[in-house]
Design a protein around this motif. Structure first.
Motif, PDB file in Angstrom:
ATOM      1  N   ARG A  60       0.830  -1.222  -0.031  1.00 48.06           N
ATOM      2  CA  ARG A  60      -0.070   0.048  -0.079  1.00 48.06           C
ATOM      3  C   ARG A  60       0.855   1.221  -0.091  1.00 48.06           C
ATOM      4  NH1 ARG A  60      -4.696   1.256   4.642  1.00 48.06           N
ATOM      5  NH2 ARG A  60      -5.275   3.051   3.525  1.00 48.06           N
ATOM      6  N   GLU A  61       0.831   2.072  -0.916  1.00 48.49           N
ATOM      7  CA  GLU A  61       1.618   3.352  -1.253  1.00 48.49           C
ATOM      8  C   GLU A  61       1.656   3.847   0.090  1.00 48.49           C
ATOM      9  OE1 GLU A  61       4.193   5.569  -3.813  1.00 48.49           O
ATOM     10  OE2 GLU A  61       2.753   3.705  -4.511  1.00 48.49           O
ATOM     11  N   GLY A  62       3.044   4.208   0.569  1.00 52.53           N
ATOM     12  CA  GLY A  62       3.101   5.207   1.627  1.00 52.53           C
ATOM     13  C   GLY A  62       2.814   4.339   3.043  1.00 52.53           C
ATOM     14  N   TYR A  63       2.724   3.236   2.991  1.00 51.87           N
ATOM     15  CA  TYR A  63       2.680   2.319   4.162  1.00 51.87           C
ATOM     16  C   TYR A  63       3.360   1.175   4.186  1.00 51.87           C
ATOM     17  CZ  TYR A  63      -1.652   5.380   5.190  1.00 51.87           C
ATOM     18  OH  TYR A  63      -2.507   6.519   5.488  1.00 51.87           O
ATOM     19  N   HIS A  64       3.404   0.892   5.517  1.00 51.56           N
ATOM     20  CA  HIS A  64       4.238  -0.547   5.774  1.00 51.56           C
ATOM     21  C   HIS A  64       3.125  -1.420   6.539  1.00 51.56           C
ATOM     22  CE1 HIS A  64       8.275   0.821   4.651  1.00 51.56           C
ATOM     23  NE2 HIS A  64       7.876   2.060   5.429  1.00 51.56           N
ATOM     24  N   THR A  65       3.346  -2.701   6.272  1.00 57.28           N
ATOM     25  CA  THR A  65       2.666  -3.552   7.013  1.00 57.28           C
ATOM     26  C   THR A  65       3.499  -4.033   8.136  1.00 57.28           C
ATOM     27  OG1 THR A  65       3.784  -5.547   6.212  1.00 57.28           O
ATOM     28  CG2 THR A  65       1.460  -4.998   5.249  1.00 57.28           C
ATOM     29  N   VAL A  66       3.005  -4.597   9.498  1.00 54.61           N
ATOM     30  CA  VAL A  66       3.659  -4.899  10.557  1.00 54.61           C
ATOM     31  C   VAL A  66       5.124  -5.555  10.032  1.00 54.61           C
ATOM     32  CG1 VAL A  66       4.006  -5.959  12.828  1.00 54.61           C
ATOM     33  CG2 VAL A  66       2.162  -4.329  12.332  1.00 54.61           C
ATOM     34  N   PRO A  67       5.013  -6.737   9.482  1.00 51.60           N
ATOM     35  CA  PRO A  67       6.061  -7.523   8.984  1.00 51.60           C
ATOM     36  C   PRO A  67       7.101  -6.831   8.063  1.00 51.60           C
ATOM     37  CG  PRO A  67       4.056  -8.950   8.949  1.00 51.60           C
ATOM     38  CD  PRO A  67       3.701  -7.427   9.085  1.00 51.60           C
ATOM     39  N   ILE A  89       3.956   3.829  18.998  1.00 45.73           N
ATOM     40  CA  ILE A  89       3.655   3.987  17.794  1.00 45.73           C
ATOM     41  C   ILE A  89       2.231   4.631  17.856  1.00 45.73           C
ATOM     42  CG2 ILE A  89       3.469   3.314  15.359  1.00 45.73           C
ATOM     43  CD1 ILE A  89       5.407   1.073  15.703  1.00 45.73           C
ATOM     44  N   GLU A  90       2.338   6.138  17.561  1.00 46.18           N
ATOM     45  CA  GLU A  90       0.925   6.663  18.106  1.00 46.18           C
ATOM     46  C   GLU A  90      -0.074   6.168  16.729  1.00 46.18           C
ATOM     47  OE1 GLU A  90       4.013   8.065  17.725  1.00 46.18           O
ATOM     48  OE2 GLU A  90       4.442   8.967  19.295  1.00 46.18           O
ATOM     49  N   ALA A  91      -1.272   6.479  17.335  1.00 48.81           N
ATOM     50  CA  ALA A  91      -2.395   6.174  16.436  1.00 48.81           C
ATOM     51  C   ALA A  91      -2.464   6.827  15.187  1.00 48.81           C
ATOM     52  CB  ALA A  91      -3.774   6.100  17.372  1.00 48.81           C
ATOM     53  N   GLU A  92      -2.098   8.049  15.230  1.00 43.84           N
ATOM     54  CA  GLU A  92      -2.169   9.129  14.087  1.00 43.84           C
ATOM     55  C   GLU A  92      -1.455   8.233  13.039  1.00 43.84           C
ATOM     56  OE1 GLU A  92       1.182  12.195  15.434  1.00 43.84           O
ATOM     57  OE2 GLU A  92      -0.428  12.074  16.539  1.00 43.84           O
ATOM     58  N   SER A 102      -2.866  -3.790  10.409  1.00 46.00           N
ATOM     59  CA  SER A 102      -2.398  -2.500  10.612  1.00 46.00           C
ATOM     60  C   SER A 102      -1.528  -1.996   9.385  1.00 46.00           C
ATOM     61  CB  SER A 102      -1.603  -2.397  12.190  1.00 46.00           C
ATOM     62  OG  SER A 102      -2.434  -2.531  13.089  1.00 46.00           O
ATOM     63  N   TRP A 103      -1.682  -0.842   8.898  1.00 46.66           N
ATOM     64  CA  TRP A 103      -0.791  -0.144   8.027  1.00 46.66           C
ATOM     65  C   TRP A 103      -0.306   0.975   8.886  1.00 46.66           C
ATOM     66  CZ3 TRP A 103       0.110  -2.408   3.451  1.00 46.66           C
ATOM     67  CH2 TRP A 103      -0.772  -3.336   3.078  1.00 46.66           C
ATOM     68  N   ILE A 104       1.188   1.127   8.909  1.00 45.99           N
ATOM     69  CA  ILE A 104       1.753   2.129   9.454  1.00 45.99           C
ATOM     70  C   ILE A 104       2.417   2.946   8.542  1.00 45.99           C
ATOM     71  CG2 ILE A 104       3.756   2.401  11.092  1.00 45.99           C
ATOM     72  CD1 ILE A 104       3.476  -0.516  11.905  1.00 45.99           C
ATOM     73  N   GLN A 105       2.266   4.374   8.614  1.00 45.04           N
ATOM     74  CA  GLN A 105       2.702   5.273   7.702  1.00 45.04           C
ATOM     75  C   GLN A 105       4.182   5.178   7.590  1.00 45.04           C
ATOM     76  OE1 GLN A 105       1.494   9.302   8.533  1.00 45.04           O
ATOM     77  NE2 GLN A 105      -0.884   8.678   8.588  1.00 45.04           N
ATOM     78  N   ASP A 106       4.571   5.348   6.118  1.00 42.68           N
ATOM     79  CA  ASP A 106       6.162   5.447   5.939  1.00 42.68           C
ATOM     80  C   ASP A 106       6.501   7.075   6.193  1.00 42.68           C
ATOM     81  OD1 ASP A 106       8.588   5.022   5.321  1.00 42.68           O
ATOM     82  OD2 ASP A 106       8.038   5.055   3.039  1.00 42.68           O
ATOM     83  N   ASP A 107       6.192   7.444   7.392  1.00 44.36           N
ATOM     84  CA  ASP A 107       6.722   8.832   7.867  1.00 44.36           C
ATOM     85  C   ASP A 107       8.161   8.935   8.247  1.00 44.36           C
ATOM     86  OD1 ASP A 107       5.720  11.525   8.904  1.00 44.36           O
ATOM     87  OD2 ASP A 107       6.852  10.745  10.717  1.00 44.36           O
ATOM     88  N   PRO A 108       8.856   9.673   7.805  1.00 45.04           N
ATOM     89  CA  PRO A 108      10.368  10.030   7.978  1.00 45.04           C
ATOM     90  C   PRO A 108      10.760   9.997   9.409  1.00 45.04           C
ATOM     91  CG  PRO A 108      10.086  11.109   6.063  1.00 45.04           C
ATOM     92  CD  PRO A 108       8.654  10.669   6.560  1.00 45.04           C
ATOM     93  N   ALA A 109      10.019  10.756  10.063  1.00 49.16           N
ATOM     94  CA  ALA A 109      10.292  11.097  11.337  1.00 49.16           C
ATOM     95  C   ALA A 109      10.076   9.769  12.406  1.00 49.16           C
ATOM     96  CB  ALA A 109       9.287  12.140  12.151  1.00 49.16           C
TER      97      ALA A 109
END
Length: 118
Positions: A60-67, A89-92, A102-109
């Motif tokens: 999913r573009e811009g996100y990571h799965t947990v694995p 890992i904050e809910a936002e 869960s999809w986790i944003q690929d946020d650089p910070a």
């Protein structure tokens, strides 16, 4: 719609992608204005159009799965799940799906902070 599901599946699309494509083409489920992913899965299974090579990686573009995030950080998935559960890992940054993924944003910070913790 059944024939189109078969054709799109043969092209290598997953159920989410097939549902989106069918919706764009004007198909819809009985009680929805679009095609539900579950409807595609039901059709595939009814016709035994199953994945023979095992599960495909989910992207999913811009996100990571947990694995995938765990692999990127060089840790075990349980490490990531623990941080999700404890709110480190904050809910936002997290989008949950109806399948409990869960999809986790690929946020650089966020990634930088987790790399320091790992």
């Amino acid at each position: 719609m059944v024939e189109r599901v078969g054709a799109l599946h043969a092209q290598g699309l997953d159920d989410t992608q097939i549902a989106a494509q069918l919706s764009r083409e004007g198909f819809h489920s009985a009680r929805r204005s679009d095609v539900a992913e579950d409807a595609v899965t039901t059709i595939r299974h009814a016709y035994r159009w199953l994945d023979r090579t095992g599960p495909r990686p989910v992207v999913r573009e811009g996100y990571h799965t947990v694995p995938a995030l765990a692999q990127r950080l060089g840790v075990r998935p349980q490490w990531v799940y623990r941080r999700l559960h404890t709110g480190q890992i904050e809910a936002e940054y997290v989008t949950a799906t109806h399948r409990h993924s869960s999809w986790i944003q690929d946020d650089p910070a966020l990634i930088s902070r987790l790399q320091i913790q790992a």
